[in-house]
Design a protein around this motif. Sequence first.
Motif, PDB file in Angstrom:
ATOM      1  N   ALA A 155       0.831  -1.210   0.000  1.00 33.44           N
ATOM      2  CA  ALA A 155       0.000   0.000   0.000  1.00 33.44           C
ATOM      3  C   ALA A 155       0.862   1.255   0.000  1.00 33.44           C
ATOM      4  N   ILE A 156       1.881   1.281   0.857  1.00 30.50           N
ATOM      5  CA  ILE A 156       2.782   2.436   0.904  1.00 30.50           C
ATOM      6  C   ILE A 156       3.506   2.593  -0.424  1.00 30.50           C
ATOM      7  N   PHE A 157       3.996   1.487  -0.970  1.00 33.37           N
ATOM      8  CA  PHE A 157       4.693   1.516  -2.257  1.00 33.37           C
ATOM      9  C   PHE A 157       3.782   2.090  -3.346  1.00 33.37           C
ATOM     10  N   GLN A 158       2.527   1.646  -3.365  1.00 26.64           N
ATOM     11  CA  GLN A 158       1.578   2.144  -4.370  1.00 26.64           C
ATOM     12  C   GLN A 158       1.308   3.632  -4.190  1.00 26.64           C
ATOM     13  N   CYS A 159       1.228   4.078  -2.940  1.00 32.38           N
ATOM     14  CA  CYS A 159       1.005   5.503  -2.679  1.00 32.38           C
ATOM     15  C   CYS A 159       2.199   6.363  -3.097  1.00 32.38           C
ATOM     16  N   ILE A 171       1.908   5.853   7.625  1.00 31.61           N
ATOM     17  CA  ILE A 171       0.893   5.413   8.574  1.00 31.61           C
ATOM     18  C   ILE A 171       0.555   3.963   8.251  1.00 31.61           C
ATOM     19  N   VAL A 172       1.023   3.060   9.102  1.00 30.16           N
ATOM     20  CA  VAL A 172       0.800   1.632   8.918  1.00 30.16           C
ATOM     21  C   VAL A 172      -0.464   1.247   9.683  1.00 30.16           C
ATOM     22  N   THR A 173      -1.431   0.685   8.998  1.00 33.89           N
ATOM     23  CA  THR A 173      -2.673   0.312   9.671  1.00 33.89           C
ATOM     24  C   THR A 173      -2.576  -1.085  10.272  1.00 33.89           C
ATOM     25  N   CYS A 174      -3.445  -1.321  11.240  1.00 31.40           N
ATOM     26  CA  CYS A 174      -3.359  -2.527  12.064  1.00 31.40           C
ATOM     27  C   CYS A 174      -4.772  -3.006  12.381  1.00 31.40           C
ATOM     28  N   SER A 175      -5.061  -4.270  12.117  1.00 29.67           N
ATOM     29  CA  SER A 175      -6.394  -4.812  12.401  1.00 29.67           C
ATOM     30  C   SER A 175      -6.626  -4.991  13.898  1.00 29.67           C
ATOM     31  N   GLY A 176      -5.547  -5.213  14.647  1.00 28.45           N
ATOM     32  CA  GLY A 176      -5.661  -5.498  16.074  1.00 28.45           C
ATOM     33  C   GLY A 176      -5.587  -6.976  16.396  1.00 28.45           C
ATOM     34  N   GLY A 177      -5.614  -7.824  15.382  1.00 29.88           N
ATOM     35  CA  GLY A 177      -5.464  -9.257  15.601  1.00 29.88           C
ATOM     36  C   GLY A 177      -6.620  -9.892  16.342  1.00 29.88           C
ATOM     37  N   ALA A 178      -6.414 -11.126  16.745  1.00 28.80           N
ATOM     38  CA  ALA A 178      -7.488 -11.936  17.311  1.00 28.80           C
ATOM     39  C   ALA A 178      -8.021 -11.393  18.634  1.00 28.80           C
ATOM     40  N   HIS A 246      -5.153  -0.151   3.751  1.00 28.68           N
ATOM     41  CA  HIS A 246      -4.036  -1.035   4.055  1.00 28.68           C
ATOM     42  C   HIS A 246      -2.808  -0.293   4.565  1.00 28.68           C
ATOM     43  N   SER A 247      -2.701   0.967   4.269  1.00 26.03           N
ATOM     44  CA  SER A 247      -1.720   1.884   4.862  1.00 26.03           C
ATOM     45  C   SER A 247      -1.824   3.214   4.139  1.00 26.03           C
ATOM     46  N   MET A 248      -1.156   4.242   4.686  1.00 26.52           N
ATOM     47  CA  MET A 248      -1.255   5.594   4.144  1.00 26.52           C
ATOM     48  C   MET A 248       0.098   6.280   4.162  1.00 26.52           C
ATOM     49  N   VAL A 249       0.208   7.318   3.339  1.00 30.71           N
ATOM     50  CA  VAL A 249       1.406   8.155   3.309  1.00 30.71           C
ATOM     51  C   VAL A 249       0.967   9.603   3.419  1.00 30.71           C
ATOM     52  N   ALA A 255      -1.218  16.522   2.496  1.00 32.96           N
ATOM     53  CA  ALA A 255      -2.022  15.541   1.756  1.00 32.96           C
ATOM     54  C   ALA A 255      -1.702  14.130   2.247  1.00 32.96           C
ATOM     55  N   ILE A 256      -2.729  13.292   2.308  1.00 30.43           N
ATOM     56  CA  ILE A 256      -2.566  11.895   2.709  1.00 30.43           C
ATOM     57  C   ILE A 256      -3.133  11.007   1.606  1.00 30.43           C
ATOM     58  N   LYS A 257      -2.309  10.088   1.136  1.00 22.12           N
ATOM     59  CA  LYS A 257      -2.759   9.105   0.152  1.00 22.12           C
ATOM     60  C   LYS A 257      -2.930   7.762   0.853  1.00 22.12           C
ATOM     61  N   ALA A 258      -4.003   7.056   0.506  1.00 19.91           N
ATOM     62  CA  ALA A 258      -4.290   5.748   1.094  1.00 19.91           C
ATOM     63  C   ALA A 258      -4.572   4.752  -0.007  1.00 19.91           C
ATOM     64  N   GLN A 259      -4.237   3.500   0.237  1.00 22.72           N
ATOM     65  CA  GLN A 259      -4.607   2.431  -0.677  1.00 22.72           C
ATOM     66  C   GLN A 259      -5.671   1.590   0.005  1.00 22.72           C
ATOM     67  N   LEU A 260      -6.812   1.419  -0.661  1.00 20.05           N
ATOM     68  CA  LEU A 260      -7.953   0.718  -0.092  1.00 20.05           C
ATOM     69  C   LEU A 260      -8.263  -0.532  -0.901  1.00 20.05           C
ATOM     70  N   GLY A 261      -8.913  -1.472  -0.257  1.00 19.32           N
ATOM     71  CA  GLY A 261      -9.366  -2.680  -0.939  1.00 19.32           C
ATOM     72  C   GLY A 261      -9.771  -3.736   0.072  1.00 19.32           C
ATOM     73  N   THR A 262     -10.373  -4.791  -0.419  1.00 24.75           N
ATOM     74  CA  THR A 262     -10.770  -5.881   0.456  1.00 24.75           C
ATOM     75  C   THR A 262      -9.525  -6.601   0.976  1.00 24.75           C
ATOM     76  N   PRO A 263      -9.637  -7.288   2.110  1.00 26.65           N
ATOM     77  CA  PRO A 263      -8.482  -8.032   2.640  1.00 26.65           C
ATOM     78  C   PRO A 263      -8.188  -9.281   1.806  1.00 26.65           C
ATOM     79  N   ASP A 264      -7.492  -9.095   0.692  1.00 24.14           N
ATOM     80  CA  ASP A 264      -7.174 -10.178  -0.231  1.00 24.14           C
ATOM     81  C   ASP A 264      -5.717 -10.029  -0.653  1.00 24.14           C
ATOM     82  N   MET A 265      -4.884 -10.979  -0.253  1.00 29.76           N
ATOM     83  CA  MET A 265      -3.455 -10.875  -0.538  1.00 29.76           C
ATOM     84  C   MET A 265      -3.124 -11.020  -2.015  1.00 29.76           C
TER      85      MET A 265
END
Length: 386
Positions: A155-159, A171-178, A246-249, A255-265
């Motif tokens: 995501a960061i690379f794409q931004c 800005i690295v996003t985090c689901s918080g885990g189980a 998935h993360s932001m710059v 300005a903040i750029k973000a990459q969005l999408g479903t959780p699919d690797m």
Amino acid sequence: MKQRLAILGSTGSIGVQTLDIVRENPDRFEARILTANRNWEKLAQQAREFDADTVVIADKQPLRRRCAKHSRDTDTKVYAGEEAVAQVAAGGGTDVVVNALVGYAGLAPTVAAIEAGKKLALANKESLVVGGACVMPLARKRKAPVIPIDSEHSAIFQCLVGERAPVRRLIVTCSGGAFRDFRAEELANVTVEQALRHPQWDMGAKITIDSSTLVNKGFEVIEAHWLFGTPAERISVLLHPQSIIHSMVEFEDGAIKAQLGTPDMRLPISFALLYPDRANRPGERFNFLNHPQLTFAEVDRAKYPALDIAYDCLRRGGTAACTMNGANEVAVAAFLARKCAWLDIVRAIRYALERAAFVPSPTLADYAEANAEARALAAEFLQLKN
């Protein structure tokens, strides 16, 4: 012309999904080399389906004989041992190495692929967590592209693609885990089954446990530092339970750029393989109306101390992160084997960091020694606990 792939860890979660991309793009890719740790049956099936030139089973005996038995009716070459994995990563006949190995074992193949000047699609974050100070300068020297597969780093690379402006913050996003909805006092007795129930992602056992402790997120901060040259104080972690962003710059102008999408690797995998192109992937597209609310929160640093431990290791440099990783690998294996409590994972990391030797400017040989010492210290701690 087709890209010839070496997929290291082809039977694991990332490896299997990489082969999905190969199936979807038979005109773009050939899977020439496949490796696995122990799953010889799946490896043999994959070798047959994709007509691989070479397979490697890292665990030597008796799996080599079994895999060889299943390959007698093909021309596939069969090798065994961790050394062979690094050798095929550097060998001829492939253009791209997908490193989907788990843990410290991924470092040697990463170095071998970069030494050979190959494009590296990197899912093995430990290569940079442990040896980023050696790996990234080598990549620049050999002019070997390193494209991240981790969703956050992709995501960061794409931004950053096409940007020339200075970066203020990653800005690295985090689901918080189980255990994101658990209170701190509830964590003393959590089970393996609970820890493996990730709320968003379908991943291998090791990374799922790392996500539950946030060791994984700490490692992603370290990886981001090495991939993008950003200091620790300009890398933030933000809890985002929906795992859509998935993360932001953030740039200097605000300005903040973000990459969005479903959780699919498969999205970051296909981007790493096809960059600068993008895949025309089948399947349902993201619908904003199905996700009307995206929420964010600070990470509870008291509940998840591993995150601050990782930041400290990044600031210390040297062999600190290598020690953290080695201790974590031993402790996670013990937890999965039901030989220690979940809270003992971070306790083992602290125990190792407090006692391990520290080398400020390590060589690859120093990393190997630090890894061995960290594992021994973690094992010592867990034996003391029992």
